[in-house]
Design a protein around this motif. Structure first.
Motif, PDB file in Angstrom:
ATOM      1  N   ALA A 130      -4.402   0.490   2.157  1.00  0.00           N
ATOM      2  CA  ALA A 130      -5.182   2.450   1.670  1.00  0.00           C
ATOM      3  C   ALA A 130      -4.071   2.812   1.671  1.00  0.00           C
ATOM      4  N   LEU A 131      -3.259   3.599   3.319  1.00  0.00           N
ATOM      5  CA  LEU A 131      -2.312   4.492   3.469  1.00  0.00           C
ATOM      6  C   LEU A 131      -0.992   4.692   2.013  1.00  0.00           C
ATOM      7  N   LEU A 132      -0.892   3.586   0.942  1.00  0.00           N
ATOM      8  CA  LEU A 132      -0.062   3.642  -0.250  1.00  0.00           C
ATOM      9  C   LEU A 132      -0.931   4.554  -1.385  1.00  0.00           C
ATOM     10  N   ARG A 133      -0.444   5.442  -2.204  1.00  0.00           N
ATOM     11  CA  ARG A 133      -0.845   5.845  -2.852  1.00  0.00           C
ATOM     12  C   ARG A 133      -0.111   5.547  -4.348  1.00  0.00           C
ATOM     13  N   PRO A 134      -1.273   5.833  -5.613  1.00  0.00           N
ATOM     14  CA  PRO A 134      -0.191   5.753  -6.801  1.00  0.00           C
ATOM     15  C   PRO A 134       0.220   5.717  -7.187  1.00  0.00           C
ATOM     16  N   ASN A 135       0.910   7.107  -7.222  1.00  0.00           N
ATOM     17  CA  ASN A 135       3.010   7.417  -7.176  1.00  0.00           C
ATOM     18  C   ASN A 135       4.089   6.088  -6.224  1.00  0.00           C
ATOM     19  N   GLY A 136       3.089   6.050  -4.977  1.00  0.00           N
ATOM     20  CA  GLY A 136       3.806   4.823  -4.706  1.00  0.00           C
ATOM     21  C   GLY A 136       5.042   5.558  -3.030  1.00  0.00           C
ATOM     22  N   ALA A 137       3.983   7.253  -2.516  1.00  0.00           N
ATOM     23  CA  ALA A 137       3.884   7.673  -2.199  1.00  0.00           C
ATOM     24  C   ALA A 137       3.124   7.071  -0.089  1.00  0.00           C
ATOM     25  N   PHE A 138       3.448   6.593   0.212  1.00  0.00           N
ATOM     26  CA  PHE A 138       2.823   5.947   1.567  1.00  0.00           C
ATOM     27  C   PHE A 138       3.098   6.606   2.645  1.00  0.00           C
ATOM     28  N   ALA A 139       1.743   7.174   3.380  1.00  0.00           N
ATOM     29  CA  ALA A 139       0.955   7.701   4.346  1.00  0.00           C
ATOM     30  C   ALA A 139       1.461   7.448   5.404  1.00  0.00           C
ATOM     31  N   ALA A 140       2.140   8.083   6.709  1.00  0.00           N
ATOM     32  CA  ALA A 140       2.614   8.066   7.912  1.00  0.00           C
ATOM     33  C   ALA A 140       1.299   6.865   8.171  1.00  0.00           C
ATOM     34  N   ALA A 141       0.170   7.838   8.069  1.00  0.00           N
ATOM     35  CA  ALA A 141      -1.398   7.460   9.018  1.00  0.00           C
ATOM     36  C   ALA A 141      -2.656   9.221   7.906  1.00  0.00           C
ATOM     37  N   TRP A 142      -3.761   9.047   8.321  1.00  0.00           N
ATOM     38  CA  TRP A 142      -4.542   9.504   7.296  1.00  0.00           C
ATOM     39  C   TRP A 142      -5.070  10.696   8.245  1.00  0.00           C
ATOM     40  N   ALA A 143      -3.956  11.465   8.787  1.00  0.00           N
ATOM     41  CA  ALA A 143      -4.659  12.490   9.622  1.00  0.00           C
ATOM     42  C   ALA A 143      -3.966  13.647   9.399  1.00  0.00           C
ATOM     43  N   PRO A 144      -4.148  15.222   8.900  1.00  0.00           N
ATOM     44  CA  PRO A 144      -3.236  16.399   8.470  1.00  0.00           C
ATOM     45  C   PRO A 144      -2.403  16.077   9.457  1.00  0.00           C
ATOM     46  N   ALA A 145      -2.084  15.947   9.783  1.00  0.00           N
ATOM     47  CA  ALA A 145      -0.251  16.116  10.542  1.00  0.00           C
ATOM     48  C   ALA A 145       0.643  14.953  10.015  1.00  0.00           C
ATOM     49  N   TRP A 146       0.155  13.938   9.678  1.00  0.00           N
ATOM     50  CA  TRP A 146       0.770  12.436   8.984  1.00  0.00           C
ATOM     51  C   TRP A 146       0.424  12.446   7.418  1.00  0.00           C
ATOM     52  N   GLN A 147      -0.013  13.045   7.053  1.00  0.00           N
ATOM     53  CA  GLN A 147      -0.128  12.783   5.263  1.00  0.00           C
ATOM     54  C   GLN A 147       1.007  12.913   4.640  1.00  0.00           C
ATOM     55  N   TYR A 148       1.966  13.083   5.112  1.00  0.00           N
ATOM     56  CA  TYR A 148       3.067  12.374   4.514  1.00  0.00           C
ATOM     57  C   TYR A 148       3.575  11.433   4.183  1.00  0.00           C
ATOM     58  N   SER A 149       5.310  11.249   3.436  1.00  0.00           N
ATOM     59  CA  SER A 149       5.432  10.229   2.861  1.00  0.00           C
ATOM     60  C   SER A 149       7.490  10.177   3.776  1.00  0.00           C
ATOM     61  N   TRP A 150       7.216   9.475   4.969  1.00  0.00           N
ATOM     62  CA  TRP A 150       8.285   8.845   5.193  1.00  0.00           C
ATOM     63  C   TRP A 150       9.178   8.219   4.413  1.00  0.00           C
ATOM     64  N   PRO A 151      10.203   7.843   4.560  1.00  0.00           N
ATOM     65  CA  PRO A 151      11.475   7.068   4.036  1.00  0.00           C
ATOM     66  C   PRO A 151      11.635   5.657   5.140  1.00  0.00           C
ATOM     67  N   ARG A 152      11.145   6.158   6.116  1.00  0.00           N
ATOM     68  CA  ARG A 152      11.169   5.480   7.354  1.00  0.00           C
ATOM     69  C   ARG A 152      10.375   4.356   7.550  1.00  0.00           C
ATOM     70  N   ASP A 153       8.536   5.377   7.263  1.00  0.00           N
ATOM     71  CA  ASP A 153       8.035   5.041   6.893  1.00  0.00           C
ATOM     72  C   ASP A 153       7.410   3.801   6.017  1.00  0.00           C
ATOM     73  N   GLY A 154       7.804   4.198   4.591  1.00  0.00           N
ATOM     74  CA  GLY A 154       7.355   3.429   3.693  1.00  0.00           C
ATOM     75  C   GLY A 154       8.579   2.082   3.296  1.00  0.00           C
ATOM     76  N   ALA A 155       9.576   2.673   4.211  1.00  0.00           N
ATOM     77  CA  ALA A 155      10.745   1.027   4.254  1.00  0.00           C
ATOM     78  C   ALA A 155      10.190  -0.068   4.789  1.00  0.00           C
ATOM     79  N   PHE A 156       9.133  -0.025   5.475  1.00  0.00           N
ATOM     80  CA  PHE A 156       8.706  -1.115   6.324  1.00  0.00           C
ATOM     81  C   PHE A 156       7.048  -1.474   6.046  1.00  0.00           C
ATOM     82  N   ALA A 157       7.066  -0.278   5.035  1.00  0.00           N
ATOM     83  CA  ALA A 157       5.460  -1.024   4.298  1.00  0.00           C
ATOM     84  C   ALA A 157       6.089  -1.831   2.913  1.00  0.00           C
ATOM     85  N   ALA A 158       7.397  -1.643   2.739  1.00  0.00           N
ATOM     86  CA  ALA A 158       7.660  -1.894   1.250  1.00  0.00           C
ATOM     87  C   ALA A 158       7.980  -3.516   2.077  1.00  0.00           C
ATOM     88  N   VAL A 159       9.016  -3.715   2.666  1.00  0.00           N
ATOM     89  CA  VAL A 159       9.143  -5.060   3.709  1.00  0.00           C
ATOM     90  C   VAL A 159       7.749  -6.003   3.728  1.00  0.00           C
TER      91      VAL A 159
END
Length: 366
Positions: free
Chosen positions: A295-324
C-alpha cells in the motif's frame, strides 16, 4: 448498578419526573431518536453525585442499541446506559447495559455503543439514562451541543449540588437510538477510542494501488480487514475501501462487487509469492506487513515511510528494506520498482538525497 440506582431513585426521581415532566408524549409525536452534534462538554455522569438523561421517541417497536458521545478521563470503573419509562422506581428500567472503562482502553473519547434489548411503544417518550462509577477523581462527561436543535426533547442533568434532576432548556445531549448507516461509529464519526491510541497517526491503510488512505485509530475500533486485503469491515457491517481510480474511500454494503474484486486481486497477489512464518500467527503478521508495504509503494517506485504528513516521503533507507522484503517473498516486480526509482533519483556523485517527495521531484527541504 441496581444497588446504586436504588440509593439514588428515592431521592431524585420525584423531581425528575414530577407534574412538570409528563411520562408519555402523545402517540402522534414525531420520532426524535438522534442528535449527532457533540461540540460541547455538557454533563458529568460520574456516580454517585452525577448522571444525565435524554428524552427520546421512536417509531420502532424494538430498540437493539443506543450510542452516546462520551469523553472520559477515568481509566477504570464502568459506565451504564439504561432505557427508562419514568425513573421513579426500578420497574421503569426496561433495558440496562454496563461497559468496563478498562476493557474500552481506559480514558478516551468518541461514540460509545451499548447493545440493549428493549420493546418500546412508538410515539412514547422514554429516557436514555447514563451514569458512570469510578474510584478515580476524574470526570466522565456526556457531550452534546448548546445550539438550538429544532424538534428536540429535553436533556436532563442530575447533580446533588444543583437540587437533583433538572431539565436543561438550552443543552441537547449527543445520542443515537438504533443507529444505522452513517450514524454508526466508524463511518461518519469516531468510535470511543483510548487517549493513548489517539496519539497515533494511523491504525491501518486502505489502497487502490494508485493512492492510499490512512485509517485513524478512532475509526479502527471494532473494524477488521476482509480476508487478505485492505478492505475494511466496519462495526456497522458495511465495508470501507478505496475504489479503483478514486482519491478517497467509499463506504459500501458488504459483498459490494468492486470491493470483492479488490479482495480477490489482493489475495491472488499474496498467493503468487511466499508467506514467511512458522506459525499461523506469524504468517498472519507477514500477510498484513506485505499488504501494508504494498500500500505504501507508489506506482513510480517511491516508497512512503508511512501514510501520515510528516512521513509521506521516500527514504532510500526505507525503500531498501521494502525491496528486500518483496524480493524475499517472491514479489519481484515490486522489488524492481523500488530499485528503478533509486536509479532515477541517484545523484551524479553516486549518492542519494536523504529523502525525496513521492513524485520524485527531489527533497522537500534543504
Amino acid at each position: 448498578m441496581k444497588r446504586m440506582i436504588s440509593r439514588l431513585v428515592p431521592v431524585v426521581v420525584l423531581s425528575f419526573l414530577g407534574a412538570a415532566a409528563p411520562r408519555c408524549m402523545p402517540p402522534t409525536r414525531a420520532p426524535y431518536g438522534h442528535q449527532p452534534v457533540h461540540n460541547a462538554a455538557l454533563f458529568r455522569v460520574n456516580a454517585p453525585n452525577n448522571a444525565a438523561a435524554q428524552e427520546f421517541t421512536t417509531a420502532a417497536r424494538h430498540v437493539s442499541r443506543v450510542s452516546v458521545y462520551v469523553v472520559g478521563a477515568a481509566s477504570s470503573g464502568q459506565i451504564t446506559a439504561q432505557i427508562r419509562r419514568a425513573g421513579d422506581d426500578d420497574s421503569s428500567v426496561i433495558a440496562s447495559r454496563s461497559l468496563s472503562l478498562l476493557s474500552l482502553g481506559g480514558a478516551g473519547s468518541g461514540w460509545l455503543e451499548f447493545p440493549v434489548n428493549a420493546d418500546v411503544t412508538p410515539g412514547t417518550t422514554y429516557y436514555l439514562h447514563l451514569q458512570a462509577t469510578t474510584t478515580e477523581d476524574a470526570p466522565v462527561t456526556w457531550y452534546g451541543t448548546v445550539s438550538a436543535v429544532p424538534g428536540s426533547l429535553a436533556s436532563w442533568n442530575y447533580d446533588t449540588a444543583g437540587s437533583g434532576w433538572q431539565p436543561s432548556p438550552t443543552r441537547r445531549l449527543a445520542f443515537h437510538v438504533d443507529p444505522t448507516g452513517g450514524e454508526r461509529c466508524g463511518e461518519s464519526d469516531q468510535c470511543y477510542a483510548p487517549s493513548s491510541s489517539l496519539a497515533q497517526r494511523t491504525s491501518g491503510l486502505l489502497t487502490n494501488l494508485t493512492t492510499a488512505e490512512a485509517v485513524p485509530p478512532a475509526y479502527a475500533v471494532g473494524a477488521s480487514y476482509a480476508g487478505g486485503s485492505n478492505v475494511l469491515r466496519l462495526p456497522s457491517g458495511r465495508w470501507r475501501y478505496l475504489p479503483t481510480g478514486a482519491g478517497e474511500s467509499s463506504i459500501v454494503q458488504a459483498d459490494d462487487p468492486g470491493a470483492r474484486a479488490q479482495i480477490a486481486e489482493s489475495e491472488r497477489w499474496l498467493a503468487a509469492g511466499r508467506l514467511p512464518g512458522r506459525t499461523e500467527s506469524e504468517r498472519d503478521a507477514s500477510r498484513r506487513a506485505l499488504l501494508s508495504i504494498r500500500a505504501l509503494l507508489r506506482p513510480n517506485g517511491a516508497f512512503a515511510a508511512a501514510w501520515a504528513p510528516a512521513w509521506q516521503y521516500s527514504w532510500p533507507r526505507d525503500g531498501a528494506f521494502a525491496a528486500v522484503a518483496f524480493a524475499a517473498t517472491g514479489h519481484d516486480r515490486e522489488s524492481y520498482r523500488v530499485l528503478q526509482y533509486d536509479a532515477r533519483t541517484q545523484r551524479a556523485d553516486g549518492t542519494w538525497e536523504a529523502r525525496t517527495k513521492l513524485d520524485g521531484t527531489g527533497p522537500p527541504d534543504s
